[in-house]
Design a protein around this motif. Structure first.
Motif, mmCIF file in Angstrom:
data_model
loop_
_atom_site.group_PDB
_atom_site.id
_atom_site.type_symbol
_atom_site.label_atom_id
_atom_site.label_comp_id
_atom_site.label_asym_id
_atom_site.label_seq_id
_atom_site.Cartn_x
_atom_site.Cartn_y
_atom_site.Cartn_z
ATOM 1 N N LYS A 7 -20.348 -14.933 48.867
ATOM 2 C CA LYS A 7 -19.988 -15.360 50.215
ATOM 3 C C LYS A 7 -18.734 -14.631 50.687
ATOM 4 O O LYS A 7 -18.649 -14.181 51.843
ATOM 5 C CB LYS A 7 -19.758 -16.882 50.239
ATOM 6 C CG LYS A 7 -19.697 -17.469 51.639
ATOM 7 C CD LYS A 7 -21.039 -17.348 52.340
ATOM 8 C CE LYS A 7 -21.026 -18.007 53.709
ATOM 9 N NZ LYS A 7 -22.306 -17.818 54.422
ATOM 10 N N ALA A 8 -17.759 -14.515 49.789
ATOM 11 C CA ALA A 8 -16.522 -13.817 50.150
ATOM 12 C C ALA A 8 -16.799 -12.361 50.495
ATOM 13 O O ALA A 8 -16.238 -11.815 51.458
ATOM 14 C CB ALA A 8 -15.528 -13.897 48.990
ATOM 15 N N MET A 9 -17.672 -11.726 49.735
ATOM 16 C CA MET A 9 -18.014 -10.326 50.001
ATOM 17 C C MET A 9 -18.695 -10.170 51.356
ATOM 18 O O MET A 9 -18.483 -9.167 52.057
ATOM 19 C CB MET A 9 -18.910 -9.794 48.881
ATOM 20 C CG MET A 9 -18.189 -9.618 47.549
ATOM 21 S SD MET A 9 -19.304 -9.203 46.190
ATOM 22 C CE MET A 9 -19.920 -7.614 46.741
ATOM 23 N N ASN A 46 -12.532 -13.361 59.467
ATOM 24 C CA ASN A 46 -13.453 -13.143 58.363
ATOM 25 C C ASN A 46 -12.718 -12.881 57.047
ATOM 26 O O ASN A 46 -13.157 -13.341 55.982
ATOM 27 C CB ASN A 46 -14.406 -11.997 58.680
ATOM 28 C CG ASN A 46 -15.605 -12.435 59.497
ATOM 29 O OD1 ASN A 46 -16.556 -13.004 58.968
ATOM 30 N ND2 ASN A 46 -15.558 -12.189 60.793
ATOM 31 N N PHE A 47 -11.619 -12.165 57.099
ATOM 32 C CA PHE A 47 -10.846 -11.940 55.869
ATOM 33 C C PHE A 47 -10.239 -13.254 55.372
ATOM 34 O O PHE A 47 -10.173 -13.507 54.162
ATOM 35 C CB PHE A 47 -9.750 -10.899 56.107
ATOM 36 C CG PHE A 47 -10.280 -9.518 56.420
ATOM 37 C CD1 PHE A 47 -11.417 -9.032 55.797
ATOM 38 C CD2 PHE A 47 -9.639 -8.707 57.344
ATOM 39 C CE1 PHE A 47 -11.910 -7.772 56.081
ATOM 40 C CE2 PHE A 47 -10.124 -7.438 57.631
ATOM 41 C CZ PHE A 47 -11.259 -6.965 57.001
ATOM 42 N N GLU A 52 -10.765 -18.117 51.633
ATOM 43 C CA GLU A 52 -11.110 -19.529 51.456
ATOM 44 C C GLU A 52 -12.298 -19.676 50.516
ATOM 45 O O GLU A 52 -12.356 -20.596 49.699
ATOM 46 C CB GLU A 52 -11.425 -20.162 52.812
ATOM 47 C CG GLU A 52 -10.218 -20.363 53.711
ATOM 48 C CD GLU A 52 -10.592 -21.035 55.025
ATOM 49 O OE1 GLU A 52 -11.706 -21.594 55.106
ATOM 50 O OE2 GLU A 52 -9.774 -21.005 55.963
ATOM 51 N N ALA A 53 -13.243 -18.748 50.630
ATOM 52 C CA ALA A 53 -14.429 -18.800 49.766
ATOM 53 C C ALA A 53 -14.088 -18.382 48.344
ATOM 54 O O ALA A 53 -14.618 -18.942 47.378
ATOM 55 C CB ALA A 53 -15.525 -17.894 50.326
ATOM 56 N N ASN A 57 -10.242 -12.745 45.773
ATOM 57 C CA ASN A 57 -10.742 -11.514 46.381
ATOM 58 C C ASN A 57 -9.572 -10.639 46.834
ATOM 59 O O ASN A 57 -8.876 -10.956 47.795
ATOM 60 C CB ASN A 57 -11.655 -11.841 47.568
ATOM 61 C CG ASN A 57 -12.410 -10.627 48.063
ATOM 62 O OD1 ASN A 57 -11.817 -9.690 48.578
ATOM 63 N ND2 ASN A 57 -13.732 -10.636 47.882
ATOM 64 N N THR A 58 -9.360 -9.517 46.144
ATOM 65 C CA THR A 58 -8.212 -8.652 46.450
ATOM 66 C C THR A 58 -8.446 -7.790 47.688
ATOM 67 O O THR A 58 -7.489 -7.422 48.374
ATOM 68 C CB THR A 58 -7.891 -7.740 45.253
ATOM 69 O OG1 THR A 58 -9.038 -6.933 44.936
ATOM 70 C CG2 THR A 58 -7.504 -8.566 44.039
ATOM 71 N N ASN A 59 -9.701 -7.460 47.976
ATOM 72 C CA ASN A 59 -9.973 -6.650 49.166
ATOM 73 C C ASN A 59 -9.626 -7.407 50.438
ATOM 74 O O ASN A 59 -9.094 -6.844 51.394
ATOM 75 C CB ASN A 59 -11.441 -6.223 49.192
ATOM 76 C CG ASN A 59 -11.731 -5.104 48.220
ATOM 77 O OD1 ASN A 59 -10.896 -4.234 47.996
ATOM 78 N ND2 ASN A 59 -12.913 -5.115 47.631
ATOM 79 N N ALA A 60 -9.930 -8.717 50.465
ATOM 80 C CA ALA A 60 -9.587 -9.526 51.625
ATOM 81 C C ALA A 60 -8.070 -9.547 51.825
ATOM 82 O O ALA A 60 -7.578 -9.443 52.957
ATOM 83 C CB ALA A 60 -10.123 -10.942 51.454
ATOM 84 N N ARG A 61 -7.331 -9.668 50.719
ATOM 85 C CA ARG A 61 -5.864 -9.642 50.810
ATOM 86 C C ARG A 61 -5.370 -8.296 51.342
ATOM 87 O O ARG A 61 -4.478 -8.238 52.199
ATOM 88 C CB ARG A 61 -5.252 -9.906 49.438
ATOM 89 C CG ARG A 61 -5.171 -11.356 49.046
ATOM 90 C CD ARG A 61 -4.494 -11.527 47.689
ATOM 91 N NE ARG A 61 -4.166 -12.913 47.445
ATOM 92 C CZ ARG A 61 -5.038 -13.835 47.087
ATOM 93 N NH1 ARG A 61 -6.313 -13.495 46.910
ATOM 94 N NH2 ARG A 61 -4.666 -15.090 46.895
#
Length: 256
Positions: A7-9, A46-47, A52-53, A57-61
């Protein structure tokens, strides 16, 4: 855990898509152009949903930190961007490590910033991040902050070039034209790889010719990446070949 990661991806992909659309048009608009706000807001939301999901997740950060640093997104805050970037780097994201190392080296005025910068850059190099490899190669080549080491510089440029880094390919090709000796570890690796994929020619050219051909391969990598210098070097090599053929003289070493 797997469903949260997935989901995060998905959220990261949506945010990245919106951010790429901003990058596509931002050169033709003002940085604070209100027409970009919906796209920037979509990317940010979205990031944040990705974190939250899946809070790991380091890419979102990393992408969130870029929003806070680079773009006029509503609620942008450089302090938050810095915190997110440090978190992503400390969690092992090589792109974040490279960017943080660059920012520490350029922007931070503290005495210890160079040590901190190289700490993160070396961690990114360990993961073969092409930007970090290129930067470390440049440092080794110039002897800036580290002892000058041409062999290490060539190794860094070679590995970055393998990943398509145009600047590293240009630097590596230029060194080859100057006759800089390639480290034995690289020549052995390349000869083994070549023997496994094709039959080596019986009559190899002179060391000078071989160096020119290897340099040409590097400039082709740069040109493929869209680098103007790559095209200029290829044209220069072509013109030199024509000159030598017209003069009907033995090939001589090109001067970089």
């Amino acid at each position: 855990m797997h469903s949260r990661n997935k989901k995060a991806m998905e959220f990261v992909a949506k945010g990245w898509s919106a951010l790429k659309e901003v990058d596509r048009v931002i050169d033709y608009a003002e940085l604070n152009d209100k027409r970009l706000i919906p796209l920037l807001r979509t990317a940010k939301e979205n990031f944040e949903l990705a974190l939250e999901a899946d809070n790991t997740n380091t890419n979102a950060r990393l992408y969130l930190s870029k929003l806070h640093f680079k773009y006029h997104v509503p609620g942008a805050c450089k302090a938050i961007g810095a915190a997110l970037l440090v978190e992503a780097a400390d969690m092992g994201n090589p792109d974040a490590q490279y960017e943080l190392g660059c920012r520490l080296r350029v922007e931070n005025e503290y005495v210890q910033s160079d040590q901190q910068a190289f700490y993160y850059l070396e961690r990114a190099v360990d993961q073969l991040n092409p930007g970090a490899l290129y930067l470390l190669g440049a440092v080794y080549l110039t002897g800036d902050c580290l002892k000058k080491d041409i062999a290490s510089a060539i190794w860094c440029f070679h590995r970055a070039s393998e990943k398509g880094h145009a600047g590293a390919a240009i630097a590596y090709g230029s060194l080859l034209l100057r006759g800089v000796e390639v480290p034995e570890s690289l020549t052995k690796f390349n000869s083994k790889r070549a023997s496994g994929t094709r039959t080596l020619r019986k009559n190899e050219g002179s060391p000078v010719q071989d160096g020119v051909e290897k340099a040409r391969e590097q400039f082709e990598i740069a040109a493929k990446a869209g680098c103007d210098l790559g095209f200029k070097w290829l044209k220069r090599l072509e013109e030199e070949e024509k000159r030598l053929q017209a003069a009907d003289t033995p090939p001589s070493e090109l001067v970089a």
